[in-house]
Design an enzyme around this catalytic site. Structure first.
Site, PDB file in Angstrom:
ATOM      1  N   ASP A  88     -19.532  34.815 -28.176  1.00  0.00           N
ATOM      2  CA  ASP A  88     -20.562  34.604 -27.252  1.00  0.00           C
ATOM      3  C   ASP A  88     -20.273  35.258 -25.951  1.00  0.00           C
ATOM      4  O   ASP A  88     -20.994  35.120 -24.966  1.00  0.00           O
ATOM      5  CB  ASP A  88     -21.119  33.076 -27.248  1.00  0.00           C
ATOM      6  CG  ASP A  88     -19.761  32.474 -26.552  1.00  0.00           C
ATOM      7  OD1 ASP A  88     -20.268  31.127 -26.164  1.00  0.00           O
ATOM      8  OD2 ASP A  88     -18.862  33.044 -26.339  1.00  0.00           O
ATOM      9  N   ASP A  92     -12.984  30.288 -24.783  1.00  0.00           N
ATOM     10  CA  ASP A  92     -12.992  29.024 -25.151  1.00  0.00           C
ATOM     11  C   ASP A  92     -11.777  28.613 -25.839  1.00  0.00           C
ATOM     12  O   ASP A  92     -10.852  29.260 -25.613  1.00  0.00           O
ATOM     13  CB  ASP A  92     -14.151  28.953 -26.416  1.00  0.00           C
ATOM     14  CG  ASP A  92     -14.102  30.186 -27.361  1.00  0.00           C
ATOM     15  OD1 ASP A  92     -14.772  30.985 -27.534  1.00  0.00           O
ATOM     16  OD2 ASP A  92     -12.912  30.304 -27.794  1.00  0.00           O
ATOM     17  N   ASP A  99      -7.004  20.087 -14.947  1.00  0.00           N
ATOM     18  CA  ASP A  99      -7.685  20.393 -13.468  1.00  0.00           C
ATOM     19  C   ASP A  99      -8.318  19.152 -13.068  1.00  0.00           C
ATOM     20  O   ASP A  99      -9.121  18.900 -13.751  1.00  0.00           O
ATOM     21  CB  ASP A  99      -8.511  21.683 -13.528  1.00  0.00           C
ATOM     22  CG  ASP A  99      -8.425  22.218 -11.939  1.00  0.00           C
ATOM     23  OD1 ASP A  99      -8.095  23.352 -11.828  1.00  0.00           O
ATOM     24  OD2 ASP A  99      -8.259  21.574 -11.062  1.00  0.00           O
ATOM     25  N   ASP A 119      -7.878  19.692  -7.279  1.00  0.00           N
ATOM     26  CA  ASP A 119      -8.735  20.534  -6.465  1.00  0.00           C
ATOM     27  C   ASP A 119      -8.952  20.154  -5.004  1.00  0.00           C
ATOM     28  O   ASP A 119      -9.428  18.935  -5.333  1.00  0.00           O
ATOM     29  CB  ASP A 119      -9.930  20.686  -7.380  1.00  0.00           C
ATOM     30  CG  ASP A 119     -10.903  21.878  -6.816  1.00  0.00           C
ATOM     31  OD1 ASP A 119     -10.581  22.966  -6.978  1.00  0.00           O
ATOM     32  OD2 ASP A 119     -11.912  21.484  -6.336  1.00  0.00           O
ATOM     33  N   GLU A 173      -3.983  21.129  -4.347  1.00  0.00           N
ATOM     34  CA  GLU A 173      -4.483  22.273  -4.182  1.00  0.00           C
ATOM     35  C   GLU A 173      -5.173  21.636  -2.366  1.00  0.00           C
ATOM     36  O   GLU A 173      -5.780  20.898  -2.276  1.00  0.00           O
ATOM     37  CB  GLU A 173      -5.543  22.762  -4.524  1.00  0.00           C
ATOM     38  CG  GLU A 173      -6.160  24.160  -4.035  1.00  0.00           C
ATOM     39  CD  GLU A 173      -7.310  24.392  -4.255  1.00  0.00           C
ATOM     40  OE1 GLU A 173      -8.259  23.599  -4.449  1.00  0.00           O
ATOM     41  OE2 GLU A 173      -7.676  25.708  -4.499  1.00  0.00           O
ATOM     42  N   HIS A 201      -7.366  31.921  -9.826  1.00  0.00           N
ATOM     43  CA  HIS A 201      -8.562  32.338  -9.948  1.00  0.00           C
ATOM     44  C   HIS A 201      -9.563  32.298  -8.747  1.00  0.00           C
ATOM     45  O   HIS A 201     -10.819  33.105  -8.869  1.00  0.00           O
ATOM     46  CB  HIS A 201      -9.147  31.117 -10.986  1.00  0.00           C
ATOM     47  CG  HIS A 201      -9.512  29.944 -10.118  1.00  0.00           C
ATOM     48  ND1 HIS A 201      -8.083  29.226  -9.826  1.00  0.00           N
ATOM     49  CD2 HIS A 201     -10.533  29.184  -9.916  1.00  0.00           C
ATOM     50  CE1 HIS A 201      -8.632  28.187  -9.325  1.00  0.00           C
ATOM     51  NE2 HIS A 201     -10.005  28.168  -9.331  1.00  0.00           N
ATOM     52  N   ASP A 202      -9.016  32.322  -7.630  1.00  0.00           N
ATOM     53  CA  ASP A 202      -9.637  32.308  -6.271  1.00  0.00           C
ATOM     54  C   ASP A 202      -9.344  33.415  -5.507  1.00  0.00           C
ATOM     55  O   ASP A 202      -9.866  33.770  -4.418  1.00  0.00           O
ATOM     56  CB  ASP A 202      -9.704  30.920  -5.582  1.00  0.00           C
ATOM     57  CG  ASP A 202     -10.124  29.786  -6.147  1.00  0.00           C
ATOM     58  OD1 ASP A 202      -9.532  28.590  -5.600  1.00  0.00           O
ATOM     59  OD2 ASP A 202     -11.095  29.995  -6.780  1.00  0.00           O
TER      60      ASP A 202
HETATM   61  O1  TEU Z   1     -10.865  26.048  -4.190  1.00  0.00           O
HETATM   62  C1  TEU Z   1     -10.797  25.498  -2.874  1.00  0.00           C
HETATM   63  C2  TEU Z   1     -10.951  26.772  -2.019  1.00  0.00           C
HETATM   64  O2  TEU Z   1     -10.360  26.304  -0.722  1.00  0.00           O
HETATM   65  C3  TEU Z   1     -11.375  27.732  -2.468  1.00  0.00           C
HETATM   66  O3  TEU Z   1     -12.774  27.608  -2.257  1.00  0.00           O
HETATM   67  C4  TEU Z   1     -10.869  29.124  -1.343  1.00  0.00           C
HETATM   68  O4  TEU Z   1     -11.057  28.478  -0.083  1.00  0.00           O
HETATM   69  C5  TEU Z   1     -11.811  30.111  -1.541  1.00  0.00           C
HETATM   70  O5  TEU Z   1     -12.298  30.216  -2.893  1.00  0.00           O
HETATM   71  C6  TEU Z   1     -11.119  31.225  -1.043  1.00  0.00           C
HETATM   72  O6  TEU Z   1     -11.853  32.453  -1.531  1.00  0.00           O
HETATM   73  C7  TEU Z   1     -10.968  25.117  -5.254  1.00  0.00           C
HETATM   74  C8  TEU Z   1     -11.279  26.021  -6.546  1.00  0.00           C
HETATM   75  O7  TEU Z   1      -9.808  26.429  -6.733  1.00  0.00           O
HETATM   76  C9  TEU Z   1     -12.399  26.779  -6.444  1.00  0.00           C
HETATM   77  O8  TEU Z   1     -12.280  27.614  -7.588  1.00  0.00           O
HETATM   78  C10 TEU Z   1     -13.430  26.221  -6.163  1.00  0.00           C
HETATM   79  O9  TEU Z   1     -14.693  27.062  -5.934  1.00  0.00           O
HETATM   80  C11 TEU Z   1     -13.523  25.156  -5.081  1.00  0.00           C
HETATM   81  O10 TEU Z   1     -12.255  24.354  -4.844  1.00  0.00           O
HETATM   82  C12 TEU Z   1     -14.520  23.897  -5.279  1.00  0.00           C
HETATM   83  O11 TEU Z   1     -14.234  23.114  -6.359  1.00  0.00           O
HETATM   84 CA    CA Z   2     -16.700  31.586 -26.851  1.00  0.00          CA
END
Ligand code: TEU
Ligand code: CA
Length: 559
Positions: A25, A29, A98, A200, A254, A327-328
């Site tokens: 899809d 997953d 998480d 988070d 975090e 991932h950020d």
């Molecule tokens: O990220 C917190 C955060 O500070 C990030 O938003 C960062 O400042 C920004 O993305 C920099 O580009 C956590 C998670 O890791 C993020 O994926 C979420 O979007 C956010 O909290 C809200 O849950």
């Molecule tokens: Ca899938």
């Protein structure tokens, strides 16, 4: 310094939406992840940090949770999750989930109840306020994702606070009933056998009483009133007492905006709070006064001063986490290395930094074979709410040129880290047989796990060696860090020392060929080359005046 599994561990972060799709899809997953556990075991990682897999409308790709006790439909079922946990534990690895409890989704039952009436028993699970005397938002804070941090809700004629997207209403931690709900949920997952939590934006859960505006502007950054707030230690100590202390687990908070001194309070072993934090200071070395989208050149001095401060600061109290991407954040080989001219060399050098400093190293999916940033031709190819909001604000509303707006997205957008995992050279890198939820990086044909596994001199095998080195030598985990060459513009060099054993790490951070001058006090005659990012180093080579090659990394044991 007490020993602990989470000090000795290497953590691998999985962003499930982009890791492996098992049913075509186009969305990653749980069964997809389960099919790749042998790959992770081969790499040698100890703990898997799984970004959120709970029910969510995916406004923020799972960081907006609508049911904390059930699995997101696209990712699979609770049975899939239990099988995944069994597979992880069966291979001697651990699972860290998480924990996203600064906010929930606006589609969570709690919020649906809370917004339904001012008299709802759930009203105070969230932060509601009437308009201010001018009929505007209750204060002038902006959200992390742009725009006001308040959303007006017709049903009860009040505003609710959302530090992130409008669909991520902040939970009210002042409410002990809400806190108990959170602790019960944490216990539910810990009793299922997980091995810890990544928490988070956990240092945002305590806000300044009265939620005061900052200055007189219509909108302003209010971080001083919601990061490291007045009751944060009380809440974390309560969470530890009520839940965390009852299990042998790992916790990492975090913490945007956390300083070294605050991190000592969060992670001091006698504090009864958390094991370690993700700090963000080094993630702004290439940001100007306008914030992350105001991209500036970075310097080794700038990066090293921050890393050094944290190494020294937490030497005796607390513990560091070591990361350069997640991932950020954009991909580290594109941001801090040279993905075009020295892809393999610079990826290996950055890996050497992360795996020989003192602290727990985190590998973000794909980093182990050098996945890079992406440049999609159109904003329509992007998915991240933070990026889409920024494009609308900067280009559409403020009229900034599109090229300038896209340049910032290319450099700092979070989708750089969220393109599908590149497993092999087949369509979409073998991530899916369908159409991926976000396009693949076209370079999957040359940069992929299979290619890296088949090349003995690859980034993947270098990561394997670094991880194995950590297992074999306690000095990497517990050795004292000391900076040498504090002023060098191109070389970051330091020693690690434990019970008389002494290691020297030298990292050429750029594409030049600087000469490394060995400080007199280290001019031992004997040494052993423990690892090097070039595979043709003569271990007996004199290192007193050593010309390093582009992005060359070497680690010696001096005796
Ligand atoms: O990220 C917190 C955060 O500070 C990030 O938003 C960062 O400042 C920004 O993305 C920099 O580009 C956590 C998670 O890791 C993020 O994926 C979420 O979007 C956010 O909290 C809200 O849950
Ligand atoms: Ca899938």
């Amino acid at each position: 310094m007490k020993k602990a599994f989470w000090k000795e561990a290497v953590v691998y972060q999985i962003y499930p939406r982009s890791f492996m799709d098992s049913n075509g899809d186009g969305i990653g997953d749980l069964q997809g992840i389960a099919s790749k556990l042998d790959y992770l075991k081969e790499l040698g990682v100890d703990v898997i940090w799984l970004s959120p897999v709970f029910k969510s409308p995916n406004d923020d790709n799972g960081y907006d949770i609508s049911d904390y006790r059930d699995i997101m439909d696209e990712f699979g079922t609770m049975a899939d999750w239990e099988q995944l946990l069994e597979g992880i534990h069966g291979r001697g690895m651990k699972l860290m989930m998480d924990l996203v409890v600064n906010h929930s989704s606006d589609e969570h039952a709690w919020f649906m109840e809370s917004r339904s009436s001012k008299d709802s028993p759930y009203r105070d699970y969230y932060i509601w306020r009437p308009a201010n005397e001018k009929g505007e938002e209750p204060n002038n804070w902006v959200s992390f994702f742009g725009g006001s941090a308040w959303q007006y809700d017709e049903a009860t004629g009040e505003y609710f606070l959302h530090l992130f997207s409008k669909k991520q209403p902040d939970l009210n931690w002042e409410n002990p009933t809400l806190r108990k709900e959170v602790y019960d949920m944490m216990t539910f997952w810990l009793d299922k056998g997980i091995d810890g939590f990544r928490m988070d934006v956990i240092n945002c859960i305590s806000k300044t009483p009265g939620l005061p505006s900052v200055g007189e502007d219509r909108y302003a950054w209010g971080g001083e009133h919601f990061m490291n707030g007045p009751r944060i230690h009380e809440f974390l100590q309560e969470m530890n007492r009520e839940v965390l202390s009852k299990y042998d687990i790992m916790t990492v908070g975090e913490m945007p905006g956390a300083t070294v001194d605050q991190a000592k309070l969060y992670t001091g072993e006698d504090r009864g709070e958390l094991n370690m934090v993700f700090q963000f200071e080094h993630m702004d070395v290439d940001s100007g006064p306008g914030g992350k989208w105001d991209v500036r050149p970075w310097t080794l001095k700038g990066l090293r001063d921050i890393l050094h401060k944290w190494q020294v600061g937490l030497e005796h109290t607390g513990w560091n986490s070591l990361y350069l991407n997640n991932h950020d954040q954009p991909r580290m080989v594109s941001r801090f290395g040279d993905a075009e001219r020295y892809h393999k060399e610079s990826a290996k050098m950055l890996a050497t930094l992360l795996h020989t400093l003192k602290g727990t190293p985190y590998i973000y999916q794909g980093e182990e074979f050098g996945m890079t940033n992406v440049k999609f031709p159109s904003i329509n190819d992007y998915r991240d709410i933070e990026t889409l909001n920024m494009y609308r604000e900067h280009h559409i509303e403020q009229g900034k040129p599109e090229a300038q707006t896209m340049a910032s997205i290319y450099a700092k957008g979070r989708d750089n880290a969220r393109t599908p995992m590149q497993w092999d050279a087949s369509p979409n890198g073998g991530f899916t047989t369908g159409t991926p939820w976000i396009a693949s990086n076209p370079n999957y044909v040359t940069i992929n796990a299979e290619q890296s596994i088949n090349d003995p001199d690859s980034i993947f095998h270098y990561y394997k060696k670094l991880i194995a080195l950590r297992k074999q030598h306690a000095i990497i985990t517990y050795g004292r860090y000391e900076l040498i060459l504090p002023e060098h513009d191109e070389i970051y060099a330091y020693t690690r020392e434990l019970d008389g054993e002494l290691w020297l790490v030298m990292l050429n951070f750029f594409g030049g060929e600087p000469v490394f001058e060995l400080p007199e006090h280290l001019a031992h005659n004997a040494r052993e080359l423990m690892i090097s990012s070039y595979d043709d180093v003569d271990a007996a080579q004199d290192i007193r005046h050593l010309k390093l090659r582009p992005y060359e990394a070497r680690v010696y044991k001096l005796t």
